[in-house]
Motif scaffolding. Sequence first.
Motif, PDB file in Angstrom:
ATOM      1  N   TRP A 121       0.855  -1.198   0.000  1.00  0.00           N
ATOM      2  CA  TRP A 121       0.000   0.000   0.000  1.00  0.00           C
ATOM      3  C   TRP A 121       0.886   1.242   0.000  1.00  0.00           C
ATOM      4  O   TRP A 121       1.076   1.887   1.056  1.00  0.00           O
ATOM      5  N   PRO A 122       1.451   1.612  -1.131  1.00  0.00           N
ATOM      6  CA  PRO A 122       2.366   2.757  -1.174  1.00  0.00           C
ATOM      7  C   PRO A 122       1.685   4.090  -0.898  1.00  0.00           C
ATOM      8  O   PRO A 122       2.367   5.106  -0.731  1.00  0.00           O
ATOM      9  N   GLN A 123       0.362   4.090  -0.822  1.00  0.00           N
ATOM     10  CA  GLN A 123      -0.356   5.341  -0.524  1.00  0.00           C
ATOM     11  C   GLN A 123      -0.274   5.714   0.951  1.00  0.00           C
ATOM     12  O   GLN A 123      -0.690   6.801   1.338  1.00  0.00           O
ATOM     13  N   PHE A 124       0.277   4.798   1.794  1.00  0.00           N
ATOM     14  CA  PHE A 124       0.454   5.062   3.223  1.00  0.00           C
ATOM     15  C   PHE A 124       1.931   5.199   3.557  1.00  0.00           C
ATOM     16  O   PHE A 124       2.793   4.619   2.890  1.00  0.00           O
ATOM     17  N   ALA A 125       2.220   5.945   4.624  1.00  0.00           N
ATOM     18  CA  ALA A 125       3.573   6.021   5.185  1.00  0.00           C
ATOM     19  C   ALA A 125       3.539   5.304   6.530  1.00  0.00           C
ATOM     20  O   ALA A 125       3.299   5.927   7.565  1.00  0.00           O
ATOM     21  N   ASP A 234      -3.960   8.912  -7.673  1.00  0.00           N
ATOM     22  CA  ASP A 234      -3.926   8.039  -8.848  1.00  0.00           C
ATOM     23  C   ASP A 234      -5.319   7.652  -9.316  1.00  0.00           C
ATOM     24  O   ASP A 234      -5.516   6.590  -9.885  1.00  0.00           O
ATOM     25  N   ALA A 235      -6.298   8.530  -9.087  1.00  0.00           N
ATOM     26  CA  ALA A 235      -7.677   8.165  -9.388  1.00  0.00           C
ATOM     27  C   ALA A 235      -7.900   7.940 -10.875  1.00  0.00           C
ATOM     28  O   ALA A 235      -8.601   7.013 -11.272  1.00  0.00           O
ATOM     29  N   GLY A 236      -7.314   8.768 -11.722  1.00  0.00           N
ATOM     30  CA  GLY A 236      -7.577   8.636 -13.155  1.00  0.00           C
ATOM     31  C   GLY A 236      -9.060   8.787 -13.402  1.00  0.00           C
ATOM     32  O   GLY A 236      -9.691   9.757 -12.989  1.00  0.00           O
ATOM     33  N   GLU A 237      -9.632   7.796 -14.060  1.00  0.00           N
ATOM     34  CA  GLU A 237     -11.071   7.800 -14.262  1.00  0.00           C
ATOM     35  C   GLU A 237     -11.750   7.662 -12.905  1.00  0.00           C
ATOM     36  O   GLU A 237     -11.341   6.858 -12.079  1.00  0.00           O
ATOM     37  N   VAL A 238     -12.799   8.452 -12.664  1.00  0.00           N
ATOM     38  CA  VAL A 238     -13.455   8.467 -11.363  1.00  0.00           C
ATOM     39  C   VAL A 238     -13.856   7.049 -10.945  1.00  0.00           C
ATOM     40  O   VAL A 238     -14.464   6.296 -11.701  1.00  0.00           O
ATOM     41  N   GLY A 239     -13.466   6.690  -9.737  1.00  0.00           N
ATOM     42  CA  GLY A 239     -13.849   5.407  -9.186  1.00  0.00           C
ATOM     43  C   GLY A 239     -12.953   4.252  -9.580  1.00  0.00           C
ATOM     44  O   GLY A 239     -13.190   3.127  -9.175  1.00  0.00           O
ATOM     45  N   ARG A 240     -11.901   4.505 -10.363  1.00  0.00           N
ATOM     46  CA  ARG A 240     -11.022   3.415 -10.794  1.00  0.00           C
ATOM     47  C   ARG A 240      -9.598   3.740 -10.357  1.00  0.00           C
ATOM     48  O   ARG A 240      -8.934   4.595 -10.934  1.00  0.00           O
ATOM     49  N   LEU A 241      -9.127   3.043  -9.327  1.00  0.00           N
ATOM     50  CA  LEU A 241      -7.814   3.303  -8.762  1.00  0.00           C
ATOM     51  C   LEU A 241      -6.824   2.234  -9.202  1.00  0.00           C
ATOM     52  O   LEU A 241      -7.161   1.062  -9.322  1.00  0.00           O
ATOM     53  N   THR A 242      -5.595   2.650  -9.427  1.00  0.00           N
ATOM     54  CA  THR A 242      -4.563   1.662  -9.724  1.00  0.00           C
ATOM     55  C   THR A 242      -4.114   0.946  -8.456  1.00  0.00           C
ATOM     56  O   THR A 242      -3.680  -0.191  -8.509  1.00  0.00           O
ATOM     57  N   MET A 300      -6.070  17.998   9.846  1.00  0.00           N
ATOM     58  CA  MET A 300      -6.211  16.844   8.976  1.00  0.00           C
ATOM     59  C   MET A 300      -5.394  16.995   7.692  1.00  0.00           C
ATOM     60  O   MET A 300      -4.902  16.003   7.143  1.00  0.00           O
ATOM     61  N   ILE A 301      -5.229  18.201   7.212  1.00  0.00           N
ATOM     62  CA  ILE A 301      -4.346  18.422   6.059  1.00  0.00           C
ATOM     63  C   ILE A 301      -2.910  18.069   6.434  1.00  0.00           C
ATOM     64  O   ILE A 301      -2.197  17.392   5.676  1.00  0.00           O
ATOM     65  N   ASP A 302      -2.496  18.494   7.614  1.00  0.00           N
ATOM     66  CA  ASP A 302      -1.147  18.173   8.078  1.00  0.00           C
ATOM     67  C   ASP A 302      -0.988  16.665   8.246  1.00  0.00           C
ATOM     68  O   ASP A 302       0.058  16.092   7.878  1.00  0.00           O
ATOM     69  N   TYR A 303      -2.013  16.014   8.780  1.00  0.00           N
ATOM     70  CA  TYR A 303      -1.947  14.562   8.945  1.00  0.00           C
ATOM     71  C   TYR A 303      -1.772  13.880   7.590  1.00  0.00           C
ATOM     72  O   TYR A 303      -0.949  12.968   7.435  1.00  0.00           O
ATOM     73  N   ALA A 304      -2.556  14.286   6.604  1.00  0.00           N
ATOM     74  CA  ALA A 304      -2.464  13.671   5.279  1.00  0.00           C
ATOM     75  C   ALA A 304      -1.092  13.891   4.660  1.00  0.00           C
ATOM     76  O   ALA A 304      -0.532  12.977   4.035  1.00  0.00           O
ATOM     77  N   LEU A 308      -0.219  10.121   4.468  1.00  0.00           N
ATOM     78  CA  LEU A 308      -0.988   9.588   3.343  1.00  0.00           C
ATOM     79  C   LEU A 308      -0.491  10.170   2.021  1.00  0.00           C
ATOM     80  O   LEU A 308      -1.147  11.018   1.406  1.00  0.00           O
ATOM     81  N   PRO A 309       0.673   9.718   1.545  1.00  0.00           N
ATOM     82  CA  PRO A 309       1.208  10.267   0.290  1.00  0.00           C
ATOM     83  C   PRO A 309       0.338   9.976  -0.915  1.00  0.00           C
ATOM     84  O   PRO A 309       0.489  10.614  -1.961  1.00  0.00           O
ATOM     85  N   GLY A 310      -0.591   9.029  -0.790  1.00  0.00           N
ATOM     86  CA  GLY A 310      -1.485   8.718  -1.896  1.00  0.00           C
ATOM     87  C   GLY A 310      -2.653   9.669  -2.042  1.00  0.00           C
ATOM     88  O   GLY A 310      -3.460   9.521  -2.970  1.00  0.00           O
ATOM     89  N   LEU A 311      -2.734  10.656  -1.155  1.00  0.00           N
ATOM     90  CA  LEU A 311      -3.797  11.656  -1.243  1.00  0.00           C
ATOM     91  C   LEU A 311      -3.225  13.020  -1.612  1.00  0.00           C
ATOM     92  O   LEU A 311      -2.096  13.352  -1.252  1.00  0.00           O
TER      93      LEU A 311
END
Length: 381
Positions: A121-125, A234-242, A300-304, A308-311
């Motif tokens: 899960w590379p979207q998390f640190a 990495d959303a790309g098309e809405v609702g479709r995540l890589t 919450m912005i600071d937390y992300a 949460l590098p994926g956001l």
Amino acid sequence: MSHHIVIGAGLAGAAAAYSLTARDEDVTVVERHTPANDRGSSHGSARIFRYAYPDRLYTELVVRARELWDDLEAKSGAELITPTGAVDFGDARHVDLLAEIFEDVGVEYEVLDPERAVERWPQFAFDTDVLWHPDAGVIDAETTVTTMLERAVDTGRARILSDWTVAEVTRRSAGGFRVTSGKGDIVEGDRVIVAAGGWLPDLLGDLGLPEGFLDALPRFEVRQEQAFHMPYRDAGEVGRLTTPWPTFIHKSGEMFTYGLPGGRDAGFAGQKLAQFNGGEVIRSALDQDGQITGQMRARMIDYAKRNLPGLIPEPYAETTCLFTNTPNEDFVIDEVNGLVIVSACSGHGAKFAPLLGEFAADLAMGAGEVPDRFRVSGVSS
């Protein structure tokens, strides 16, 4: 056959009506606004379904609840829980204890070190071990309420009264109860189930409860929680995540944060995250103002940014929700002289919804058992 009055058409109230009508009981549900309205705790499409509790009782109850969820989905043809899996991490999350309970109860899980978890899960640190359990997911709360109420009404044994504010509950001399609205309308029945969520503190004095029962109740603290939807990189098309996003709970030091795919509420385009019990304390749901504070938004912005590098750490949608807390975060589910109180609270009750309905119906009908921890000590009938 008895006639039951259910006060509140959120998850707990809808589940009680559903369970009672399935037992061929008659039900009237009274709701001060509309079912699953956005002033309460059961609105929208995004609540976490998870098994991870550092308390075996709750994990065991989730297992029981899941069987009822599966049955409800099969009978209604609706997907109410979207599978996502869940990750738990943080130096205060007790990953080892969670894994031990999963092992004992028989819940599938995996523990990963930070490096392996980041690979998956590379979207998390991650900076601690991570507990993964694949059977977690996201509950569509609003659709669940609607589904349960529709099935209750379809039996011909239930009716729903919206925009119906309870002013008083009194006992009839001939037995049973009379519930009066603020406009003077009256509904009468044999049993009353109060599932009023954040309005419960304001209602308690109007229910005619015995003094000993009232004194034994824990203090209910209502918080107006604030949640933020941030877009996927990495959303790309809405609702479709890589890289699919699980739900998560991160507990480190004083910061307890949770997140989940936002679903329909925010266009399927981002993750919903919030600080658990970080909202303002209010007297009851009557005092909510629906306002987001700049301080919480910045937090919450600071937390992300840090975790949460994926956001993209820029909220594109924001919302408030009510948590009704007890001091130890346990539920209150009890009955006294024909009146049932259901406060499945402290921000973690949604996942138990169909089981809560079973508990409420059991108490109203004098059958079944509710865990002793949820009963008010020494004064129940």
